[in-house]
Design a protein around this motif. Structure first.
Motif, short mmCIF file in Angstrom:
data_model
loop_
_atom_site.label_atom_id
_atom_site.label_comp_id
_atom_site.label_asym_id
_atom_site.label_seq_id
_atom_site.Cartn_x
_atom_site.Cartn_y
_atom_site.Cartn_z
N ILE A 18 22.82 58.55 76.72
CA ILE A 18 23.59 57.76 77.66
C ILE A 18 23.02 56.35 77.60
O ILE A 18 21.84 56.14 77.91
CB ILE A 18 23.48 58.31 79.10
CG1 ILE A 18 23.93 59.78 79.15
CG2 ILE A 18 24.30 57.48 80.06
CD1 ILE A 18 23.69 60.44 80.48
N ALA A 19 23.84 55.38 77.20
CA ALA A 19 23.32 54.02 76.98
C ALA A 19 24.32 52.97 77.45
O ALA A 19 25.54 53.17 77.35
CB ALA A 19 22.99 53.81 75.50
N ASN A 20 23.80 51.88 77.95
CA ASN A 20 24.61 50.69 78.26
C ASN A 20 23.78 49.46 77.97
O ASN A 20 22.70 49.56 77.36
CB ASN A 20 25.11 50.73 79.71
CG ASN A 20 23.97 50.88 80.71
OD1 ASN A 20 22.89 50.31 80.52
ND2 ASN A 20 24.20 51.65 81.75
N SER A 21 24.23 48.32 78.41
CA SER A 21 23.54 47.07 78.07
C SER A 21 22.18 46.95 78.74
O SER A 21 21.35 46.12 78.35
CB SER A 21 24.41 45.88 78.48
OG SER A 21 24.68 45.90 79.87
N GLU A 22 21.92 47.78 79.77
CA GLU A 22 20.67 47.65 80.52
C GLU A 22 19.71 48.82 80.32
O GLU A 22 18.53 48.70 80.64
CB GLU A 22 20.97 47.50 82.01
CG GLU A 22 21.80 46.26 82.33
CD GLU A 22 22.12 46.17 83.81
OE1 GLU A 22 21.81 47.14 84.53
OE2 GLU A 22 22.66 45.13 84.24
N SER A 23 20.19 49.95 79.83
CA SER A 23 19.30 51.10 79.73
C SER A 23 19.76 52.05 78.63
O SER A 23 20.92 52.04 78.22
CB SER A 23 19.25 51.86 81.06
OG SER A 23 20.52 52.40 81.37
N VAL A 24 18.81 52.85 78.18
CA VAL A 24 19.09 53.90 77.20
C VAL A 24 18.35 55.16 77.64
O VAL A 24 17.16 55.13 77.92
CB VAL A 24 18.60 53.50 75.79
CG1 VAL A 24 18.83 54.66 74.81
CG2 VAL A 24 19.30 52.26 75.30
N PHE A 25 19.11 56.25 77.73
CA PHE A 25 18.51 57.55 78.05
C PHE A 25 18.79 58.50 76.90
O PHE A 25 19.94 58.66 76.48
CB PHE A 25 19.10 58.11 79.35
CG PHE A 25 18.69 59.53 79.63
CD1 PHE A 25 17.45 59.82 80.15
CD2 PHE A 25 19.57 60.58 79.35
CE1 PHE A 25 17.07 61.12 80.39
CE2 PHE A 25 19.20 61.89 79.59
CZ PHE A 25 17.95 62.16 80.12
N ARG A 26 17.74 59.14 76.40
CA ARG A 26 17.89 60.08 75.27
C ARG A 26 17.16 61.37 75.59
O ARG A 26 15.96 61.36 75.92
CB ARG A 26 17.33 59.49 73.99
CG ARG A 26 17.38 60.44 72.78
CD ARG A 26 16.82 59.77 71.54
NE ARG A 26 16.82 60.65 70.37
CZ ARG A 26 15.78 61.39 69.98
NH1 ARG A 26 14.65 61.34 70.67
NH2 ARG A 26 15.86 62.15 68.91
N TYR A 27 17.89 62.48 75.49
CA TYR A 27 17.33 63.81 75.68
C TYR A 27 17.44 64.55 74.35
O TYR A 27 18.53 64.65 73.78
CB TYR A 27 18.12 64.55 76.76
CG TYR A 27 17.77 66.00 76.92
CD1 TYR A 27 16.69 66.41 77.68
CD2 TYR A 27 18.55 66.99 76.31
CE1 TYR A 27 16.37 67.74 77.84
CE2 TYR A 27 18.25 68.33 76.45
CZ TYR A 27 17.16 68.70 77.21
OH TYR A 27 16.87 70.03 77.36
N THR A 47 11.97 66.37 74.29
CA THR A 47 11.47 65.01 74.44
C THR A 47 12.53 64.18 75.14
O THR A 47 13.71 64.27 74.80
CB THR A 47 11.15 64.38 73.07
OG1 THR A 47 10.23 65.21 72.37
CG2 THR A 47 10.55 62.99 73.24
N ILE A 48 12.10 63.37 76.10
CA ILE A 48 13.02 62.48 76.80
C ILE A 48 12.49 61.06 76.77
O ILE A 48 11.30 60.83 77.00
CB ILE A 48 13.21 62.91 78.28
CG1 ILE A 48 13.82 64.30 78.34
CG2 ILE A 48 14.06 61.93 79.03
CD1 ILE A 48 12.90 65.30 78.85
N ASP A 49 13.37 60.12 76.46
CA ASP A 49 13.05 58.70 76.56
C ASP A 49 14.05 58.05 77.52
O ASP A 49 15.26 58.19 77.34
CB ASP A 49 13.15 58.02 75.18
CG ASP A 49 12.04 58.48 74.26
OD1 ASP A 49 10.89 58.09 74.51
OD2 ASP A 49 12.32 59.23 73.31
N ASP A 50 13.53 57.39 78.52
CA ASP A 50 14.37 56.71 79.50
C ASP A 50 13.93 55.25 79.55
O ASP A 50 12.93 54.90 80.18
CB ASP A 50 14.20 57.37 80.88
CG ASP A 50 15.16 56.81 81.90
OD1 ASP A 50 16.05 56.03 81.51
OD2 ASP A 50 15.01 57.14 83.09
N ILE A 51 14.68 54.42 78.83
CA ILE A 51 14.31 53.01 78.70
C ILE A 51 15.23 52.20 79.61
O ILE A 51 16.42 52.02 79.34
CB ILE A 51 14.45 52.53 77.24
CG1 ILE A 51 13.61 53.42 76.33
CG2 ILE A 51 14.05 51.07 77.11
CD1 ILE A 51 13.82 53.16 74.86
N SER A 52 14.67 51.76 80.72
CA SER A 52 15.44 50.94 81.66
C SER A 52 14.49 49.93 82.25
O SER A 52 13.63 49.39 81.55
CB SER A 52 16.07 51.84 82.73
OG SER A 52 15.09 52.63 83.36
#
Length: 436
Positions: free
Chosen positions: A185-194, A207-212
Motif C-alpha cells: 500500500i503506497a502513496n506519495s507520503e508513505s509505503v507499507f509492505r507486508y 517481514t513488514i516495512d512501514d515507511i511514513s
C-alpha cells in the motif's frame, strides 16, 4: 429430547460442532476461551453459551466491543434463549444452532454391529452371537476382497497368466512446495509492505516495512510449521476455485493517488502459479485465501497487528480506547462495565504492540488501564465481602444474588476470582434446592 449444539458455518472452524456443557461454552479471541478464534473483530471474551432447561441453549454477550447478534438483531445486555435454526453472529463468525448429530448404522443383515462390550471371561454383556452361517458368509466375503486386491495389484489379466491388464498405479497428488505473498500500500507520503514466505523446508517468515513519518520495520524470526498446518496450507492453495481465476487483475489505466497490490506466488510439485491484483477489486476466492494466509501467520507468530500500517493501528487503538472510556464512564450502570473497559484498553494497547516509537496517547491508555484494574479489584473485594457475609449467616437466597453479581463483575471464567465465585454459587444453589 434432542439436545441442541453449535455448528460453525464459516472461517477456520467451519463444520466444527460444539456441545454446550454444564460449565457453558465461551467464545472469544483469548486462548482461554472454549472456542478460541483469533479474529480481530472478536473481543477477548465475546459471548457465553449456556445450557437452558433439559436440552436448550441460551447466549449472553459479555459486553463485547462489536456486540453479538441473533438472527441479525443485537443482543445488548439481555440474555437470549436459542432455538434450532437460530443464527448467531460474533465478529466475522457465523454459528447456527442445530440438533445433536447422532451416529447411525446401516443393517446389512450380516450380523450384529458394533461388537458388544465384553464382560468377565470374554462373554458379551448384551446382544446375540453371530450364527455359524453368518461367520461363513463373512469369511467368504473377506476372501473375495483379498483376491480382488491381489489381482489389481499384480496386474493379472483375464486369463490369470499376467496378461494384458496394466497394474494400477495411483497418481501422485499435487502439493505446495513453497509460496510467497506480498501486499503493498503506497502513496506519495508513505509505503507499507507486508511480505510472507513459506520455504520448501516449511519455514514461515514475515517481514513488514512501514515507511511514513516514522519508519517501522518488523522482522520476525522464521518458524517451522508442523505437518498438520502444512496439510491445511495444501488444501487452501490447491482449492480449484483459486486455480481457476485469472493470473492478473489490473485496474484502469492512469495514476491513482494510491497503489494497492497483492501478489501470491505458489510453487507446486507439478508447476508454478502466480496471482496478482493491482488497484482492482480482488476476486472473492483470492481475498479469502489471502486473509487465511495472514491469519495463519498471525497465529503462528503470536502477534496480531504486524501486517497493518501504523496509521491504521493508531486509529483502531483510538477506537478501542473510546469504547473503553464509554464503558468506564458507565461503570455504575452495569456490573460488567469495568471489566469491559479493561478489555477494551488492553485491545488498544495490543494494536500498538508493534508501533515504535509509541504515540503520545500510549501512556494515557496505560494509566487508564491501571486505574480501571484497581477499581475492579476494589469493587470485587467489596462485593465478595457482601457475599461472604450472607454465606456466614446461612442466608442462601441473598448469597446466591450476591455471588451472581460477583460473577458479573469478573466475567472472565479463566480468572481465579470468577472460578471461586462460581464454585460458591454452585454450592449455594444445591442448598437452595434442598441438597446438602
Amino acid at each position: 429430547m434432542k439436545r441442541l449444539e453449535l455448528l460453525v458455518e464459516n472461517g477456520e472452524l467451519a463444520g466444527r460442532r460444539f456441545a454446550v456443557t454444564e460449565m457453558g461454552v465461551r467464545l472469544g479471541r483469548s486462548s482461554s476461551n472454549d472456542i478460541h478464534v483469533p479474529d480481530e473483530e472478536l473481543s477477548r471474551n465475546h459471548c457465553l453459551f449456556e445450557q437452558s432447561g433439559e436440552s436448550g441453549i441460551r447466549v449472553t454477550d459479555l459486553a463485547s466491543a462489536n456486540g453479538t447478534c441473533v438472527n441479525g438483531v443485537q443482543l445488548g445486555s439481555e440474555m437470549r434463549e436459542l432455538v434450532e435454526g437460530d443464527e448467531i453472529t460474533a465478529g466475522s463468525m457465523l454459528i447456527r444452532v442445530v440438533g445433536d448429530k447422532s451416529a447411525t448404522s446401516v443393517d446389512l443383515g450380516l450380523g450384529d454391529a458394533p461388537k458388544p462390550a465384553e464382560g468377565e471371561g470374554g462373554e458379551a454383556k448384551t446382544g446375540t452371537r453371530r450364527s455359524p452361517m453368518m461367520n461363513v458368509l463373512w469369511g467368504v466375503t473377506a476372501a473375495i476382497v483379498v483376491v480382488a486386491a491381489y489381482v489389481m495389484i499384480a496386474g493379472f489379466g483375464p486369463s490369470g497368466d499376467g496378461g494384458d491388464a496394466p497394474a494400477v498405479v495411483e497418481e501422485e497428488k499435487d502439493r505446495v512446495v513453497e509460496m510467497t505473498f506480498e501486499k503493498v500500500i503506497a502513496n506519495s507520503e508513505s509505503v507499507f509492505r507486508y511480505f510472507m514466505s513459506i520455504s520448501c523446508e516449511g519455514m514461515l517468515k514475515v517481514t513488514i516495512d512501514d515507511i511514513s513519518g516514522e519508519t517501522r520495520r518488523v522482522d520476525r524470526p522464521p518458524k517451522r510449521l508442523d505437518a498438520a498446518t502444512l496439510r491445511r496450507l495444501d488444501e487452501l492453495l490447491l482449492d480449484p476455485a483459486l486455480l481457476s481465476i485469472e493470473s492478473q487483475h489490473v485496474g484502469p489505466d492512469g495514476e491513482p493517488p494510491e497503489l494497492r497490490s497483492a501478489t501470491l506466488k505458489v510453487v507446486y510439485a507439478k508447476g508454478v502459479r502466480s496471482f496478482s491484483v493491482v488497484n482492482a477489486r480482488e476476486p472473492a476466492v483470492f481475498s479469502r485465501v489471502c486473509e487465511k494466509l495472514e491469519t495463519l501467520a498471525k497465529n503462528e507468530l503470536g502477534i496480531w497487528a504486524i501486517q497493518r500500517p501504523r496509521d491504521e493501528l493508531v486509529r483502531d487503538a483510538a477506537t478501542a480506547a473510546a469504547i473503553a472510556r464509554t464503558k468506564w464512564e458507565d461503570r455504575d450502570v452495569e456490573y460488567g462495565n469495568i471489566d469491559a473497559a479493561i478489555r477494551a484498553y488492553r485491545d488498544a494497547l495490543g494494536f500498538l504492540d508493534t508501533v515504535d516509537p509509541k504515540p503520545p496517547e500510549y501512556e494515557t491508555y496505560l494509566t487508564a488501564l491501571s486505574e480501571a484494574e484497581s477499581a475492579l479489584d476494589a469493587r470485587y473485594r467489596e462485593q465478595r465481602f457482601k457475599a461472604d457475609r450472607a454465606l456466614n449467616l446461612g442466608d442462601w437466597a441473598t448469597a446466591s444474588e450476591e455471588l451472581q453479581i460477583l460473577c458479573q463483575i469478573v466475567p472472565d471464567r479463566s480468572d481465579d476470582r470468577n472460578i471461586e465465585a462460581m464454585e460458591k454459587l454452585s454450592d449455594v444453589e444445591r442448598r437452595l434446592k434442598g441438597g446438602r
